[in-house]
Design a protein around this motif. Structure first.
Motif, mmCIF file in Angstrom:
data_model
loop_
_atom_site.group_PDB
_atom_site.id
_atom_site.type_symbol
_atom_site.label_atom_id
_atom_site.label_comp_id
_atom_site.label_asym_id
_atom_site.label_seq_id
_atom_site.Cartn_x
_atom_site.Cartn_y
_atom_site.Cartn_z
ATOM 1 N N MET A 1 0.819 -1.219 0.000
ATOM 2 C CA MET A 1 0.000 0.000 0.000
ATOM 3 C C MET A 1 0.849 1.265 0.000
ATOM 4 S SD MET A 1 -3.291 -0.455 -0.213
ATOM 5 C CE MET A 1 -4.057 0.971 0.540
ATOM 6 N N ASP A 2 2.097 1.163 0.488
ATOM 7 C CA ASP A 2 2.944 2.359 0.530
ATOM 8 C C ASP A 2 3.172 2.917 -0.871
ATOM 9 O OD1 ASP A 2 3.089 2.179 3.243
ATOM 10 O OD2 ASP A 2 5.083 1.269 3.303
ATOM 11 N N ALA A 3 3.474 2.035 -1.825
ATOM 12 C CA ALA A 3 3.709 2.477 -3.198
ATOM 13 C C ALA A 3 2.442 3.091 -3.789
ATOM 14 C CB ALA A 3 4.186 1.304 -4.047
ATOM 15 N N HIS A 4 1.294 2.494 -3.458
ATOM 16 C CA HIS A 4 0.024 3.038 -3.934
ATOM 17 C C HIS A 4 -0.200 4.436 -3.383
ATOM 18 C CE1 HIS A 4 -4.223 3.290 -4.993
ATOM 19 N NE2 HIS A 4 -4.449 3.657 -3.737
ATOM 20 N N GLU A 5 0.042 4.612 -2.095
ATOM 21 C CA GLU A 5 -0.189 5.919 -1.479
ATOM 22 C C GLU A 5 0.746 6.970 -2.060
ATOM 23 O OE1 GLU A 5 0.183 5.119 2.650
ATOM 24 O OE2 GLU A 5 -1.754 4.083 2.794
ATOM 25 N N ARG A 6 1.994 6.579 -2.359
ATOM 26 C CA ARG A 6 2.923 7.537 -2.976
ATOM 27 C C ARG A 6 2.437 7.943 -4.369
ATOM 28 N NH1 ARG A 6 6.793 4.086 -0.555
ATOM 29 N NH2 ARG A 6 7.113 2.999 -2.534
ATOM 30 N N ASP B 1 -0.421 10.318 -4.043
ATOM 31 C CA ASP B 1 0.037 11.657 -3.661
ATOM 32 C C ASP B 1 0.503 12.451 -4.876
ATOM 33 O OD1 ASP B 1 -0.533 11.369 -0.983
ATOM 34 O OD2 ASP B 1 1.491 10.740 -0.415
#
Length: 503
Positions: free
Chosen positions: A1-6, A9
């Motif tokens: 999910m971190d890559a998705h959130e970046r 953004d």
């Protein structure tokens, strides 16, 4: 999910910039299954082509979190690893989850589960202002409903949560031959009422010959004498050709088909439109040539070639959903005025109309129903895909007459196809006030309207000057040369939607 959130953004920053500078922009996905003329300006897009990941699958809840550019074949493959399946799987492997949700996407399970958008539980959306919201039946419901058939005109879709169902290894298919348009429509509706059906569609091969195909999910055949049939390998027959051979037997027959072969049964040959390419290039249409040229006749390659060659201007390529009672009348109209066969038939649930943007209610009559209640029943989709060799003026006249009949019978076109309506006619079909109110509420006015997205455009190469523009126009005015050009460009891959960067 971190890559998705970046990634989200970055998208939020881009959209906020366009919003603050009052710059109109469009959402770029990197591919398309539309036949409309499309060309994107690199300086006025929000590029979401990298949002192509399945973020999670929850076997216990039977749900998945999916980014919008995940194609159907990837979603099916990954969900199958845990014994699950999307309830509605569009027939071309390259159609994406996002396209299915904000476009119009139905298939042979839609009589049961509705259009693809009805399988989505919630949607993560970046509004044109840069704000991030989640829309569902419980939160931002007006936006959630408005996203159906919105074609990216209300915000930037970045993720959906969707439901899944239990998967079986096979689909047991039964082919029911029919001998008239009326019989085919009647049989189609009868089968939707039968218990245990999971899939239903049909093909009209002529006015007097067709087949209704019903299927049920199964791990084993219902009896030992049911044969196994495949459609995905290069040496397998194309589905519609096989179905036609079965229809001429004049009695129902049953076979067992592996699940993925069934779901993407129309990929090879793009239903039957690939047949016309053989005729175009003067290549014999035989099982041997279909085997030898199999690489070129999968939909990802065919769509690329179709766009680059300009052959969307030589074909009638339309899907239309009609109140079920009016579908036969339209099939008769196509028979009498265009003579295009085969035709695809697909029954749709009662909520089909509400999944197709924001259409006005149909006020006309529906055969077999009370005139005052035309919007309450099931729908039947008719796919009309075939060549229409003619002058430009005749081609326009034919498509205009097609659309006039669609309007008269309460049909709604699937908007992947070219639109020939005038703007005035368009807003007689769709609710302009509702569309604009939603766009104002969710700050989406820097995005194109639905009409802006679908209205017919002059291709960019027709406006180019100099030797390059002349060469493109020359190639595309010649049927054979344009066909070879499309194949050449498709083999080379690359982006065919973005304008080229200039020095």
């Amino acid at each position: 999910m971190d890559a998705h959130e970046r990634a989200v953004d970055v998208i939020r920053t881009q959209t906020r910039h366009f919003y603050d500078t009052k710059t109109p922009f469009r959402v770029y996905h990197g591919s398309t299954n539309s036949t409309r003329h499309t060309n994107f300006d690199r300086n006025a897009i929000v590029d979401i082509s990298s949002l192509n990941h399945i973020l999670s699958i929850d076997p216990a809840k039977k749900t998945a979190l999916v980014e919008p550019n995940v194609p159907m074949d990837v979603l099916v493959r990954e969900s199958a690893r845990v014994g699950l399946l999307p309830p509605v799987v569009m027939e071309f492997p390259g159609i994406t989850v996002g396209g299915g949700f904000v476009g119009t996407a139905g298939e042979s399970s839609s009589f049961k589960h509705g259009f693809f958008d009805r399988t989505v539980l919630s949607a993560e959306v970046v509004l044109a202002s840069g704000d991030l919201v989640t829309a569902s039946d419980a939160s931002n419901q007006e936006l959630f409903d408005g996203l159906r058939g919105s074609f990216g005109t209300l915000g930037v879709l970045t993720m959906v949560e969707m439901r899944l169902i239990e998967m079986s290894k096979y689909v047991e298919l039964t082919y029911h031959p029919t001998t008239s348009i009326k019989e085919a429509m009647t049989k189609l509706q009868e089968e939707t009422q039968r218990e245990g059906m999971d899939f239903i569609d049909g093909i009209l091969f002529s006015k007097g010959s067709g087949v209704i195909v019903t299927g049920r999910l199964a791990d084993t055949a219902s009896s030992s004498n049911v044969p196994l049939q495949r459609f995905s390998r290069p040496w397998d027959e194309w589905f519609w050709i096989h179905a036609k051979s079965v229809a001429f037997k004049k009695s129902p027959s049953t076979e067992l088909v592996p699940i993925q072969d069934y779901l993407f049964r129309y990929d090879r040959g793009a239903f039957w439109t690939g047949m016309y390419a053989f005729k175009h290039f003067m290549v014999p249409f035989t099982r041997l040539t279909r085997f030898l040229l199999d690489y070129f006749f999968h939909t990802r390659i065919m769509y690329h070639a179709l766009h680059v060659s300009g052959h969307t201007d030589r074909y009638i390529i339309q899907d239309v959903a009609f109140p079920a009672g009016n579908a036969a009348a339209f099939a008769e109209f196509v028979d009498e005025n265009f003579g295009i066969y085969p035709l695809w038939l697909c029954p749709l649930r009662k909520d089909a109309r509400a999944s197709m943007g924001q259409p006005r209610d149909y006020q006309g009559a529906v055969q077999g129903k009370e005139p005052r209640k035309p919007n309450e029943g099931e729908y039947i989709n008719i796919g009309v895909w075939g060549p229409y060799p003619s002058s430009e003026d005749e081609y326009l006249r034919a498509n205009r007459s097609f659309e006039a009949k669609v309007r008269a019978l309460g049909g709604l076109k699937w908007l992947y196809a070219r639109v020939f309506y005038t703007e005035e006619e368009w807003w007689q079909i769709y609710d302009k006030e509702k569309h604009e109110t939603l766009r104002e509420k969710y700050k989406a006015t820097s995005l194109p309207t639905v009409w802006d997205k679908v209205k017919d455009r002059v291709r960019i190469e027709e406006l180019e000057s100099g030797v390059k523009g002349w060469l493109k126009r020359t190639i595309k005015s010649n049927d054979l040369l344009s066909g070879f050009y499309g194949v050449y460009k498709a083999m080379g891959g690359g982006d065919y939607l973005l304008k080229r960067e200039t020095a």
